[in-house]
Enzyme design. Structure first.
Site, PDB file in Angstrom:
ATOM      1  N   GLY A   6      56.813  72.098  24.237  1.00 61.76           N
ATOM      2  CA  GLY A   6      57.244  70.490  24.130  1.00 61.76           C
ATOM      3  C   GLY A   6      57.538  70.696  22.407  1.00 61.76           C
ATOM      4  O   GLY A   6      56.163  71.247  21.878  1.00 61.76           O
ATOM      5  N   SER A   7      58.820  70.193  21.659  1.00 67.20           N
ATOM      6  CA  SER A   7      58.824  70.266  20.643  1.00 67.20           C
ATOM      7  C   SER A   7      59.257  68.942  19.918  1.00 67.20           C
ATOM      8  O   SER A   7      59.952  68.753  19.364  1.00 67.20           O
ATOM      9  CB  SER A   7      59.762  71.064  19.453  1.00 67.20           C
ATOM     10  OG  SER A   7      59.268  72.904  20.063  1.00 67.20           O
ATOM     11  N   ARG A   9      57.421  64.625  19.273  1.00 69.10           N
ATOM     12  CA  ARG A   9      56.471  64.075  18.644  1.00 69.10           C
ATOM     13  C   ARG A   9      55.006  64.297  18.046  1.00 69.10           C
ATOM     14  O   ARG A   9      54.452  64.263  17.807  1.00 69.10           O
ATOM     15  CB  ARG A   9      57.549  62.630  18.374  1.00 69.10           C
ATOM     16  CG  ARG A   9      58.271  61.865  18.334  1.00 69.10           C
ATOM     17  CD  ARG A   9      58.551  60.289  18.057  1.00 69.10           C
ATOM     18  NE  ARG A   9      59.711  59.896  17.982  1.00 69.10           N
ATOM     19  CZ  ARG A   9      60.913  59.208  18.293  1.00 69.10           C
ATOM     20  NH1 ARG A   9      60.296  59.594  20.363  1.00 69.10           N
ATOM     21  NH2 ARG A   9      61.353  58.857  18.213  1.00 69.10           N
ATOM     22  N   GLY A  11      54.018  67.003  19.766  1.00 64.61           N
ATOM     23  CA  GLY A  11      53.969  68.651  19.483  1.00 64.61           C
ATOM     24  C   GLY A  11      53.928  69.024  18.752  1.00 64.61           C
ATOM     25  O   GLY A  11      52.950  69.987  17.963  1.00 64.61           O
ATOM     26  N   ARG A  86      52.811  55.077  33.858  1.00 62.54           N
ATOM     27  CA  ARG A  86      52.065  56.645  33.998  1.00 62.54           C
ATOM     28  C   ARG A  86      52.727  56.988  35.302  1.00 62.54           C
ATOM     29  O   ARG A  86      53.361  57.708  35.606  1.00 62.54           O
ATOM     30  CB  ARG A  86      50.577  56.575  33.266  1.00 62.54           C
ATOM     31  CG  ARG A  86      50.522  56.477  31.867  1.00 62.54           C
ATOM     32  CD  ARG A  86      49.045  56.749  31.647  1.00 62.54           C
ATOM     33  NE  ARG A  86      49.074  57.597  30.248  1.00 62.54           N
ATOM     34  CZ  ARG A  86      48.901  56.150  29.371  1.00 62.54           C
ATOM     35  NH1 ARG A  86      48.345  54.547  30.463  1.00 62.54           N
ATOM     36  NH2 ARG A  86      48.780  55.928  28.429  1.00 62.54           N
ATOM     37  N   THR A 117      50.746  66.136  28.984  1.00 62.87           N
ATOM     38  CA  THR A 117      51.748  65.771  30.029  1.00 62.87           C
ATOM     39  C   THR A 117      51.186  64.098  30.600  1.00 62.87           C
ATOM     40  O   THR A 117      49.854  64.450  31.638  1.00 62.87           O
ATOM     41  CB  THR A 117      52.264  66.460  30.910  1.00 62.87           C
ATOM     42  OG1 THR A 117      52.499  67.999  30.285  1.00 62.87           O
ATOM     43  CG2 THR A 117      53.948  66.197  31.471  1.00 62.87           C
ATOM     44  N   ARG A 149      40.265  55.177  20.313  1.00 65.22           N
ATOM     45  CA  ARG A 149      40.400  54.311  19.834  1.00 65.22           C
ATOM     46  C   ARG A 149      39.710  52.610  19.896  1.00 65.22           C
ATOM     47  O   ARG A 149      39.487  52.062  19.506  1.00 65.22           O
ATOM     48  CB  ARG A 149      41.513  54.720  20.569  1.00 65.22           C
ATOM     49  CG  ARG A 149      43.050  54.826  20.556  1.00 65.22           C
ATOM     50  CD  ARG A 149      44.398  54.508  21.881  1.00 65.22           C
ATOM     51  NE  ARG A 149      45.468  55.240  21.493  1.00 65.22           N
ATOM     52  CZ  ARG A 149      46.606  55.272  22.385  1.00 65.22           C
ATOM     53  NH1 ARG A 149      46.065  55.622  23.834  1.00 65.22           N
ATOM     54  NH2 ARG A 149      47.851  55.708  21.584  1.00 65.22           N
ATOM     55  N   HIS A 173      43.007  58.590  32.997  1.00 65.67           N
ATOM     56  CA  HIS A 173      43.692  57.963  31.193  1.00 65.67           C
ATOM     57  C   HIS A 173      44.848  57.085  32.184  1.00 65.67           C
ATOM     58  O   HIS A 173      45.439  58.146  32.797  1.00 65.67           O
ATOM     59  CB  HIS A 173      44.076  59.478  31.187  1.00 65.67           C
ATOM     60  CG  HIS A 173      45.178  59.022  30.592  1.00 65.67           C
ATOM     61  ND1 HIS A 173      44.235  58.510  28.653  1.00 65.67           N
ATOM     62  CD2 HIS A 173      46.098  59.237  29.543  1.00 65.67           C
ATOM     63  CE1 HIS A 173      45.600  58.109  27.215  1.00 65.67           C
ATOM     64  NE2 HIS A 173      46.304  58.932  28.010  1.00 65.67           N
TER      65      HIS A 173
END
Length: 309
Positions: A6-7, A9, A11, A86, A117, A149, A173
C-alpha cells in the site's frame, strides 16, 4: 527486508520514518497502481541519498517480490472518507485483506504481518484466517496510535511532556474503544488522580474522536501518526526490543475472550507477540471492554465466509 503493501499516505509515511530510523537496508513498496510504488521509491531514494542513509527503497506491483520479507506492513485498503464509519468499510476491505493475506502466505510464509486496514480489528481477524499464521504473527496496528493520542491530550491538560505518560487504551479500534485513565500513569500516579472528572471526560472524548477530527479538518484521514506508530512497532520486531505497547491481537483466553481481536497491551519482539498482558479492570471497565468485544464479534460475523479461508 521490510515490505509495505500500500503506497498511499500511511504506507509512504511509514516508509520514510522507518528509513530515517535505519530499521533495514531495504524497504520494498508494493501497490497495484502501476508506477506509484516505483515513483515513491525513487523519490525516497533521493531523500536517502541527500541524508546519507544506507537504505534502498524499491517499488513493485508484483507480490512475488515480497519473498524473503521478515516483516510485512499492510496499509492497503479503501480510505475512510468524511462521515464514513469504519463499519461501512468492512466488506470492501475484507476482500482486499483476504487477497493480500493469501499472497503473503504464498510468498512470505515466515513473515510477521502488521496491518492498518479499517475496520482494524475485523481486518486483523480476516488476515489471521487468510494467512493461517499463528496469532502471534498477525498484529493489528491501532493501539500505539490511540495510546499516543491519549498521552497527547492528557499531557496538554497537565502541561507536561507526552513522553511522561504511560497510556492504556483497550477494546475495539473505533467508536467503542475506551481509554483507561485509572491504568494510565505519570510516574506511578494514575491520570484519574491527576485530572478532574470533567478533564478526564474531555481527554477521553478527544482521543476517541481524534481520527474523525483530522478527516473533518483536511478531508482525508491521518497518516503521520500511523506512520510513526508503525515504525515503532517495526523497530520492536526488527531489533527484538521486547517492547510493551498496545495492539490488536486475537485473544486466546486472555480477558475471558477467545478468537476475537481487540486492542490490549502486548510485548512485541522479533517473533511477534511474545506475551499478552492482562490489565486488572474494575467492573465498569470490564463491562466497557466486553462491549467492545461484542462490537468486534458483530463485525467479524458480517464478513463473507469466502474471505475467511
Amino acid at each position: 527486508m521490510i515490505t509495505i503493501i500500500g503506497s498511499g499516505r500511511v504506507g509512504t509515511a511509514a516508509a520514510v520514518i522507518m528509513g530515517l530510523m535505519k530499521l533495514d537496508n531495504k524497504i520494498l513498496l508494493i501497490d497495484i497502481v502501476k508506477g506509484l510504488p516505483q515513483g515513491e521509491a525513487l523519490d525516497m531514494n533521493h531523500m536517502s541519498s541527500i541524508l546519507g542513509l544506507d537504505v534502498e527503497y524499491v517499488g513493485s506491483n508484483e507480490y512475488k517480490d515480497i519473498e524473503g520479507s521478515d516483516l510485512i506492513i499492510v496499509t492497503a485498503g479503501l480510505p475512510r472518507k468524511p462521515g464514513m464509519t469504519r463499519e461501512q468499510l468492512l466488506e470492501a476491505n475484507a476482500k482486499i485483506v483476504a487477497e493480500i493475506g493469501r499472497e503473503i502466505k504464498k510468498y512470505a510464509p515466515d513473515s510477521i504481518v502488521i496491518l492498518t486496514t479499517n475496520p482494524l480489528d475485523a481486518m486483523t481477524y480476516v488476515m489471521w484466517k487468510a494467512t493461517g499464521f499463528p496469532r502471534e504473527r498477525v498484529i493489528g496496528f491501532s493501539g500505539v496510535l490511540d495510546a499516543g493520542r491519549l498521552a497527547f491530550y492528557a499531557a496538554k491538560k497537565l502541561g507536561i511532556s507526552p513522553a511522561s505518560i504511560l497510556p492504556i487504551v483497550l477494546g475495539q479500534h473505533g467508536e467503542s474503544m475506551f481509554p483507561v485513565p485509572s491504568k494510565s500513569y505519570v510516574h506511578g500516579v494514575p491520570l484519574s488522580k491527576l485530572l478532574t472528572e470533567e478533564q478526564l471526560k474531555e481527554v477521553v472524548e478527544e482521543t476517541v474522536k481524534a481520527g474523525a477530527r483530522i478527516t473533518e479538518l483536511r478531508g482525508f484521514s491521518s497518516n503521520w501518526g500511523p506512520g510513526a506508530g508503525l515504525a515503532i512497532m517495526a523497530e520492536a520486531v526488527k531489533r527484538d526490543a521486547k517492547r510493551a505497547l498496545i495492539a490488536s491481537v486475537v485473544l486466546q483466553g486472555e480477558y475471558g475472550v477467545r478468537d476475537v481481536p481487540v486492542e490490549v497491551p502486548i510485548i512485541l519482539g522479533r517473533s511477534g507477540v511474545v506475551k499478552v498482558l492482562e490489565v486488572e479492570l474494575t467492573e465498569e471497565e470490564r463491562q466497557k471492554f466486553m462491549q467492545s468485544v461484542e462490537a468486534v464479534k458483530k463485525l467479524v460475523a458480517s464478513v463473507p465466509p469466502s474471505y475467511l479461508q
